[in-house]
Design an enzyme around this catalytic site. Structure first.
Site, PDB file in Angstrom:
ATOM      1  N   ARG A  40      27.120 -27.810  12.577  1.00  0.00           N
ATOM      2  CA  ARG A  40      26.212 -27.447  11.476  1.00  0.00           C
ATOM      3  C   ARG A  40      24.736 -27.659  11.817  1.00  0.00           C
ATOM      4  NH1 ARG A  40      30.242 -30.045   8.225  1.00  0.00           N
ATOM      5  NH2 ARG A  40      31.675 -28.456   7.478  1.00  0.00           N
TER       6      ARG A  40
ATOM      7  N   LYS B 289      13.662 -17.382  14.711  1.00  0.00           N
ATOM      8  CA  LYS B 289      14.705 -16.352  14.563  1.00  0.00           C
ATOM      9  C   LYS B 289      15.672 -16.443  15.731  1.00  0.00           C
ATOM     10  CE  LYS B 289      12.521 -12.671  11.936  1.00  0.00           C
ATOM     11  NZ  LYS B 289      12.150 -11.244  11.927  1.00  0.00           N
TER      12      LYS B 289
ATOM     13  N   GLU C 281       4.075  -7.551  23.285  1.00  0.00           N
ATOM     14  CA  GLU C 281       4.143  -8.413  22.085  1.00  0.00           C
ATOM     15  C   GLU C 281       2.787  -9.087  21.828  1.00  0.00           C
ATOM     16  OE1 GLU C 281       6.639  -8.341  20.027  1.00  0.00           O
ATOM     17  OE2 GLU C 281       8.556  -8.167  21.091  1.00  0.00           O
TER      18      GLU C 281
ATOM     19  N   LYS D 115       0.840 -15.563  15.121  1.00  0.00           N
ATOM     20  CA  LYS D 115       2.217 -15.578  14.625  1.00  0.00           C
ATOM     21  C   LYS D 115       2.469 -16.848  13.804  1.00  0.00           C
ATOM     22  CE  LYS D 115       7.085 -15.073  15.769  1.00  0.00           C
ATOM     23  NZ  LYS D 115       8.099 -14.634  16.715  1.00  0.00           N
TER      24      LYS D 115
ATOM     25  N   GLU E 181      10.815 -14.509   6.019  1.00  0.00           N
ATOM     26  CA  GLU E 181      10.551 -13.072   5.906  1.00  0.00           C
ATOM     27  C   GLU E 181      10.831 -12.509   4.517  1.00  0.00           C
ATOM     28  OE1 GLU E 181      11.248 -10.996   9.635  1.00  0.00           O
ATOM     29  OE2 GLU E 181      11.745  -9.193   8.507  1.00  0.00           O
TER      30      GLU E 181
ATOM     31  N   ARG F 291       5.938 -11.686   6.677  1.00  0.00           N
ATOM     32  CA  ARG F 291       6.448 -11.880   8.040  1.00  0.00           C
ATOM     33  C   ARG F 291       6.990 -10.567   8.607  1.00  0.00           C
ATOM     34  NH1 ARG F 291      10.069 -16.682  10.949  1.00  0.00           N
ATOM     35  NH2 ARG F 291      10.225 -15.536  12.905  1.00  0.00           N
TER      36      ARG F 291
ATOM     37  N   ASN G 176       7.203  -7.039  12.617  1.00  0.00           N
ATOM     38  CA  ASN G 176       8.104  -6.004  13.129  1.00  0.00           C
ATOM     39  C   ASN G 176       7.377  -4.708  13.455  1.00  0.00           C
ATOM     40  OD1 ASN G 176      10.536  -7.530  12.903  1.00  0.00           O
ATOM     41  ND2 ASN G 176      10.392  -7.299  10.691  1.00  0.00           N
TER      42      ASN G 176
ATOM     43  N   HIS H  18       8.814  -2.218  15.860  1.00  0.00           N
ATOM     44  CA  HIS H  18      10.189  -2.625  16.179  1.00  0.00           C
ATOM     45  C   HIS H  18      11.265  -1.712  15.589  1.00  0.00           C
ATOM     46  CE1 HIS H  18       8.353  -6.101  17.910  1.00  0.00           C
ATOM     47  NE2 HIS H  18       9.521  -6.622  18.243  1.00  0.00           N
TER      48      HIS H  18
ATOM     49  N   HIS I  20      13.554  -0.656  18.345  1.00  0.00           N
ATOM     50  CA  HIS I  20      14.982  -1.010  18.415  1.00  0.00           C
ATOM     51  C   HIS I  20      15.843   0.242  18.552  1.00  0.00           C
ATOM     52  CE1 HIS I  20      14.670  -5.294  16.509  1.00  0.00           C
ATOM     53  NE2 HIS I  20      14.395  -5.286  17.788  1.00  0.00           N
TER      54      HIS I  20
ATOM     55  N   HIS J 123      13.129  -4.588  26.277  1.00  0.00           N
ATOM     56  CA  HIS J 123      12.732  -4.763  24.880  1.00  0.00           C
ATOM     57  C   HIS J 123      11.222  -4.508  24.688  1.00  0.00           C
ATOM     58  CE1 HIS J 123      12.711  -6.333  20.808  1.00  0.00           C
ATOM     59  NE2 HIS J 123      11.693  -7.106  21.137  1.00  0.00           N
TER      60      HIS J 123
HETATM   61  N1  LIG Z   1      13.666 -14.342  18.149  1.00  0.00           N
HETATM   62  C1  LIG Z   1      12.588 -13.577  18.079  1.00  0.00           C
HETATM   63  O1  LIG Z   1      11.707 -13.777  17.245  1.00  0.00           O
HETATM   64  C2  LIG Z   1      12.420 -12.471  19.085  1.00  0.00           C
HETATM   65  C3  LIG Z   1      11.189 -11.816  19.213  1.00  0.00           C
HETATM   66  C4  LIG Z   1      11.041 -10.852  20.198  1.00  0.00           C
HETATM   67  C5  LIG Z   1      12.107 -10.540  21.037  1.00  0.00           C
HETATM   68  N2  LIG Z   1      13.292 -11.184  20.875  1.00  0.00           N
HETATM   69  C6  LIG Z   1      14.418 -10.897  21.767  1.00  0.00           C
HETATM   70  O2  LIG Z   1      14.058 -11.278  23.083  1.00  0.00           O
HETATM   71  C7  LIG Z   1      14.838 -10.524  24.009  1.00  0.00           C
HETATM   72  C8  LIG Z   1      13.946 -10.040  25.133  1.00  0.00           C
HETATM   73  O3  LIG Z   1      13.405 -11.154  25.773  1.00  0.00           O
HETATM   74  P1  LIG Z   1      12.897 -11.079  27.298  1.00  0.00           P
HETATM   75  O4  LIG Z   1      12.062  -9.891  27.483  1.00  0.00           O
HETATM   76  O5  LIG Z   1      12.358 -12.417  27.609  1.00  0.00           O
HETATM   77  O6  LIG Z   1      14.248 -10.742  28.081  1.00  0.00           O
HETATM   78  P2  LIG Z   1      15.295 -11.621  28.934  1.00  0.00           P
HETATM   79  O7  LIG Z   1      15.541 -12.920  28.322  1.00  0.00           O
HETATM   80  O8  LIG Z   1      16.444 -10.705  29.142  1.00  0.00           O
HETATM   81  O9  LIG Z   1      14.556 -11.839  30.330  1.00  0.00           O
HETATM   82  C9  LIG Z   1      14.206 -10.712  31.091  1.00  0.00           C
HETATM   83  C10 LIG Z   1      14.670 -10.822  32.542  1.00  0.00           C
HETATM   84  O10 LIG Z   1      13.811 -11.721  33.216  1.00  0.00           O
HETATM   85  C11 LIG Z   1      14.579 -12.716  33.906  1.00  0.00           C
HETATM   86  N3  LIG Z   1      13.738 -13.889  33.910  1.00  0.00           N
HETATM   87  C12 LIG Z   1      13.457 -14.711  32.872  1.00  0.00           C
HETATM   88  N4  LIG Z   1      12.539 -15.614  33.238  1.00  0.00           N
HETATM   89  C13 LIG Z   1      12.251 -15.358  34.521  1.00  0.00           C
HETATM   90  C14 LIG Z   1      11.352 -15.947  35.448  1.00  0.00           C
HETATM   91  N5  LIG Z   1      10.552 -16.946  35.092  1.00  0.00           N
HETATM   92  N6  LIG Z   1      11.329 -15.463  36.715  1.00  0.00           N
HETATM   93  C15 LIG Z   1      12.108 -14.418  37.068  1.00  0.00           C
HETATM   94  N7  LIG Z   1      12.953 -13.806  36.229  1.00  0.00           N
HETATM   95  C16 LIG Z   1      13.011 -14.278  34.961  1.00  0.00           C
HETATM   96  C17 LIG Z   1      15.856 -12.797  33.153  1.00  0.00           C
HETATM   97  O11 LIG Z   1      16.903 -13.269  33.982  1.00  0.00           O
HETATM   98  C18 LIG Z   1      16.073 -11.351  32.738  1.00  0.00           C
HETATM   99  O12 LIG Z   1      16.639 -10.610  33.793  1.00  0.00           O
HETATM  100  C19 LIG Z   1      15.474  -9.402  23.224  1.00  0.00           C
HETATM  101  O13 LIG Z   1      16.835  -9.675  23.062  1.00  0.00           O
HETATM  102  C20 LIG Z   1      14.767  -9.444  21.883  1.00  0.00           C
HETATM  103  O14 LIG Z   1      15.580  -8.999  20.834  1.00  0.00           O
HETATM  104  C21 LIG Z   1      13.462 -12.144  19.930  1.00  0.00           C
END
Ligand SMILES: NC(=O)c1ccc[n+]([C@@H]2O[C@H](COP(=O)([O-])OP(=O)(O)OC[C@H]3O[C@@H](n4cnc5c(N)ncnc54)[C@H](O)[C@@H]3O)[C@@H](O)[C@H]2O)c1
Length: 363
Positions: free
Chosen positions: A121, A143, A185, A225, A235, A239, A243, A246, A250, A262
């Site tokens: 939990r 999130k 972003e 942010k 949200e 908030r 998006n 997005h 998406h 992304h």
């Molecule tokens: N929770 C939220 O508020 C929020 C906001 C925006 C995006 N997201 C989510 O985030 C995700 C995208 O995140 P991302 O772009 O970080 O993608 P990711 O986590 O897939 O990382 C991208 C790639 O980079 C590699 N990588 C990570 N750090 C590295 C480093 N220091 N050196 C070399 N390689 C590295 C990873 O192995 C992966 O192949 C999506 O799923 C999206 O929906 C969430």
């Protein structure tokens, strides 16, 4: 120098430590040193590249066991991986006074955050973002989510971290394509509510962003942010502005089936949101053109036929947008803009008009 940004959420408030020495600065932070034991949930790629960097921070407090590796890539945000991770956490006999250290990009952060929220939990999670995208956006705000065949991030919860450690040392190994995608972003924050910030971004150009400039831009984006999250944690209202880009993004990301990152999808989505705003006469054409020009200058492709995963189907995209979780009452909800730095929520997008717009964009 390490910046400290406070996310002001009362008893759920926390610090973001940002900069080249953030991991070192975090060593004596109460959120890290106060936990009984730590379990590392880390992106397998990051673990391979940065094992010693991570070991450093864990020197002091106890480590619960070997790191739990999360396979890299968006596919890890699934029920199957979540179940596996929760099973491994149980095997480590983690207790609620322990903390999870989520080390990786947004995928790891979203998955590990959800696992921490569900485990007995709820237990603490410390986010250690290692991509530019995760530093600028996903590690802050609480999130968490996994994806479903019907769409992205449809199953999840709000679970604020107890600390965010954004250490620039990780960025040394980040591929250029990922770095560019993450930049989207940062631009998004400026486009939503800070025209001066957008002008500073334009001035700093594309190449030769120094570490100090990057830190300053990240700090502005995170602080922006933080203000929105503090005012509307779950949200209920503003908030949703975060998006921007997005809903289109998406849809593109899902349709591209893994070809589009992304942040790349968000960049194209930002351009679409501004173009659609201009088409409706809500935003000056010149602002929409300026947004597109800047994103292209930053190495982000904005024209749908040029994107990895093209050609896209307008009908399929619209169908994805109809299923977006931000919709209500059967209407498509979009974040649009009256201009750069002036985004707003548009609750009743006309599906037929949107379809025509998408058809025009796809050609
Ligand atoms: N929770 C939220 O508020 C929020 C906001 C925006 C995006 N997201 C989510 O985030 C995700 C995208 O995140 P991302 O772009 O970080 O993608 P990711 O986590 O897939 O990382 C991208 C790639 O980079 C590699 N990588 C990570 N750090 C590295 C480093 N220091 N050196 C070399 N390689 C590295 C990873 O192995 C992966 O192949 C999506 O799923 C999206 O929906 C969430």
């Amino acid at each position: 120098m390490t910046d400290r940004i406070r996310i002001d959420l009362g008893e759920r408030g926390y610090d973001v430590l940002l900069g080249p020495g953030a991991l070192r600065a975090a060593r004596h932070h109460p959120a890290l040193s106060g936990a009984r034991r730590h379990a590392v949930l880390a992106d397998a790629n990051v673990l391979r590249l940065h094992r010693s960097r991570v070991a450093d921070v864990l020197d002091g407090p106890g480590l619960a066991g070997p790191p739990i590796e999360i396979p890299e890539g968006e596919r890890a945000k699934s029920f199957a991986t979540l179940e596996q991770v929760l099973g491994q956490m149980l095997d480590l006999e983690l207790e609620r006074g322990d903390a999870v250290l989520a080390i990786g990009g947004g995928v790891t952060g979203d998955l590990a955050g959800l696992a921490a929220a569900l485990y007995k939990r709820g237990m603490d999670v410390i986010q250690v973002p290692t991509t530019l995208l995760a530093m600028a956006d996903s590690s802050v705000g609480g999130k968490t989510a996994i994806n479903m065949p019907q769409g992205k991030n449809l199953i999840g919860t709000f679970h604020q971290p107890s600390l965010v450690i954004a250490d620039f040392g990780f960025l040394d190994t980040l591929p250029e394509r990922e770095r560019q995608a993450g930049f989207a972003e940062i631009v998004k924050a400026a486009l939503i509510g800070d025209r001066d910030f957008f002008e500073r971004l334009e001035k700093s150009g594309r190449d030769g962003l120094t570490a100090a400039q990057l830190q300053a831009h990240l700090k502005t984006a995170i602080t922006f942010k933080a203000g929105i999250v503090a005012a509307d944690e779950r949200e209920a209202g503003q908030r949703a502005l975060l998006n921007l880009g997005h809903t289109f993004g998406h849809a593109l990301e899902s349709e591209a089936g893994g070809a589009l990152l992304h942040g790349e999808a968000v960049a194209a989505g930002l351009a679409l949101a501004f173009d659609y705003s201009a088409r409706l006469g809500l935003c000056p054409e010149k602002d929409a053109a300026r947004v597109r020009a800047y994103l292209e200058l930053a190495g982000l492709r904005t024209r749908l036929p040029d994107l990895p995963g093209a050609p896209f189907s307008a009908t399929a995209m619209l169908d994805r947008m109809r299923h977006d979780k931000k919709n209500s009452g059967g209407h498509i909800r979009l974040v649009l803009a009256h201009g750069i730095g002036n985004a707003f929520i548009h609750d009743q997008a006309d599906a037929a008009d949107l379809l025509n717009f998408l058809k025009d964009q796809i050609q």
